[in-house]
Scaffold this motif. Structure first.
Motif, PDB file in Angstrom:
ATOM      1  N   LYS A  89      -7.636 -19.196 -54.045  1.00 22.36           N
ATOM      2  CA  LYS A  89      -6.302 -18.699 -53.701  1.00 22.36           C
ATOM      3  C   LYS A  89      -5.479 -19.808 -53.033  1.00 22.36           C
ATOM      4  O   LYS A  89      -4.311 -20.021 -53.362  1.00 22.36           O
ATOM      5  N   HIS A  90      -6.102 -20.542 -52.108  1.00 19.89           N
ATOM      6  CA  HIS A  90      -5.413 -21.671 -51.481  1.00 19.89           C
ATOM      7  C   HIS A  90      -5.056 -22.731 -52.528  1.00 19.89           C
ATOM      8  O   HIS A  90      -3.953 -23.296 -52.506  1.00 19.89           O
ATOM      9  N   ALA A 113     -13.426 -17.322 -53.797  1.00 20.87           N
ATOM     10  CA  ALA A 113     -12.195 -16.629 -54.194  1.00 20.87           C
ATOM     11  C   ALA A 113     -11.050 -17.020 -53.258  1.00 20.87           C
ATOM     12  O   ALA A 113      -9.918 -17.250 -53.701  1.00 20.87           O
ATOM     13  N   GLU A 114     -11.354 -17.106 -51.962  1.00 16.38           N
ATOM     14  CA  GLU A 114     -10.319 -17.485 -51.011  1.00 16.38           C
ATOM     15  C   GLU A 114      -9.950 -18.960 -51.173  1.00 16.38           C
ATOM     16  O   GLU A 114      -8.776 -19.343 -51.043  1.00 16.38           O
ATOM     17  N   TYR A 115     -10.964 -19.766 -51.479  1.00 16.04           N
ATOM     18  CA  TYR A 115     -10.682 -21.189 -51.751  1.00 16.04           C
ATOM     19  C   TYR A 115      -9.742 -21.329 -52.946  1.00 16.04           C
ATOM     20  O   TYR A 115      -8.763 -22.093 -52.908  1.00 16.04           O
ATOM     21  N   GLY A 169     -17.984 -20.780 -44.981  1.00 13.25           N
ATOM     22  CA  GLY A 169     -17.046 -20.849 -46.088  1.00 13.25           C
ATOM     23  C   GLY A 169     -17.532 -21.756 -47.178  1.00 13.25           C
ATOM     24  O   GLY A 169     -18.524 -22.488 -47.029  1.00 13.25           O
ATOM     25  N   PRO A 205     -12.028 -21.108 -45.786  1.00 12.46           N
ATOM     26  CA  PRO A 205     -12.201 -19.954 -46.685  1.00 12.46           C
ATOM     27  C   PRO A 205     -13.574 -19.308 -46.540  1.00 12.46           C
ATOM     28  O   PRO A 205     -14.582 -20.006 -46.373  1.00 12.46           O
ATOM     29  N   ARG A 206     -13.611 -17.995 -46.620  1.00 14.30           N
ATOM     30  CA  ARG A 206     -14.867 -17.267 -46.507  1.00 14.30           C
ATOM     31  C   ARG A 206     -15.713 -17.400 -47.758  1.00 14.30           C
ATOM     32  O   ARG A 206     -16.937 -17.341 -47.705  1.00 14.30           O
ATOM     33  N   ASP A 207     -15.052 -17.539 -48.913  1.00 10.35           N
ATOM     34  CA  ASP A 207     -15.782 -17.621 -50.175  1.00 10.35           C
ATOM     35  C   ASP A 207     -14.955 -18.396 -51.199  1.00 10.35           C
ATOM     36  O   ASP A 207     -13.838 -18.851 -50.902  1.00 10.35           O
ATOM     37  N   ILE A 244      -2.785 -23.985 -43.736  1.00  6.74           N
ATOM     38  CA  ILE A 244      -4.126 -23.397 -43.810  1.00  6.74           C
ATOM     39  C   ILE A 244      -4.807 -23.621 -42.470  1.00  6.74           C
ATOM     40  O   ILE A 244      -5.010 -24.765 -42.042  1.00  6.74           O
TER      41      ILE A 244
END
Length: 205
Positions: A160-161, A156-158, A203, A152-154, A148
């Motif tokens: 996903k990780h 949802a991206e967090y 983020g 993360p931008r938001d 990584i």
């Protein structure tokens, strides 16, 4: 007369014994002839790596060797210590836990597939403590988390990780509760490292 009868019986007994010895020699030779190719194949398999008795039995049956001969050969190999399910299970657990990062649950499934008895599996798996599991899981997470490279931008991206980290542990059979706690902590620590290195506050975490 009595001595003569005794001598006659003794001669008869010796003759029968000698005949039996000849028959046994023939039988032993036939038995060895039948066992030799089975033993040779079993030793080749063991030379590749240690195997459980059931694993060897299955492989030899797949080669269409007679079941009775297989069992005799396996008994012989077990008798001289070349087959030892307890030692096999201990080594299997130790090596695959440390080198492959497998959980106790995953290793138990592997030993079941290899026909290892439940009491032997239990003893072998007792080598792995809760702390061992967490240490191995953490090492797996840290390696994955280093990939990584951005915050993360938001949410949802967090998430996903987080799912990717959890997936790494799930495939190795680690307990869900432990995995979730460790994955969250590892991800948050990695993101904090990125924030400190970039000075970024963007983020969500």
């Amino acid at each position: 007369m009595e001595n003569q009868d005794a001598i006659a019986r003794l001669r008869q007994a010796l003759a029968e014994y000698a005949e039996g010895e000849r028959e046994n020699t023939i039988l032993d030779a036939r038995e060895e002839e039948a066992k030799a190719p089975v033993r040779e194949r079993a030793l080749k398999l063991l030379n590749q790596r240690a195997r459980s008795r059931e694993e060897l039995r299955t492989r030899l049956r797949d080669l269409d060797f007679p079941t009775g001969v297989i069992e005799e050969v396996l008994d012989d190999l077990e008798g001289v210590g070349l087959i030892n399910d307890r030692h096999f299970a201990e080594q299997w657990v130790r090596q695959r836990h440390e080198r492959r990062g497998k959980s106790a649950r995953m290793l138990d499934r592997e030993l079941i597939a290899k026909g290892v008895a439940s009491d032997i599996r239990e003893d072998a798996l007792s080598q792995i403590t809760r702390e061992d599991e967490e240490s191995i899981a953490w090492a797996i997470l840290e390696k994955k988390a280093r990939r990584i490279t951005s915050i993360p931008r938001d949410s949802a991206e967090y998430d996903k990780h987080l799912r990717r980290l959890l997936g790494m542990l799930a495939r190795r059979g680690f307990p869900q509760g432990m995995s979730m706690a460790l994955a969250h902590r590892c991800l948050d620590e990695r993101l904090e490292e990125l924030r400190q290195s970039t000075g970024g506050e963007d983020g969500e975490g």
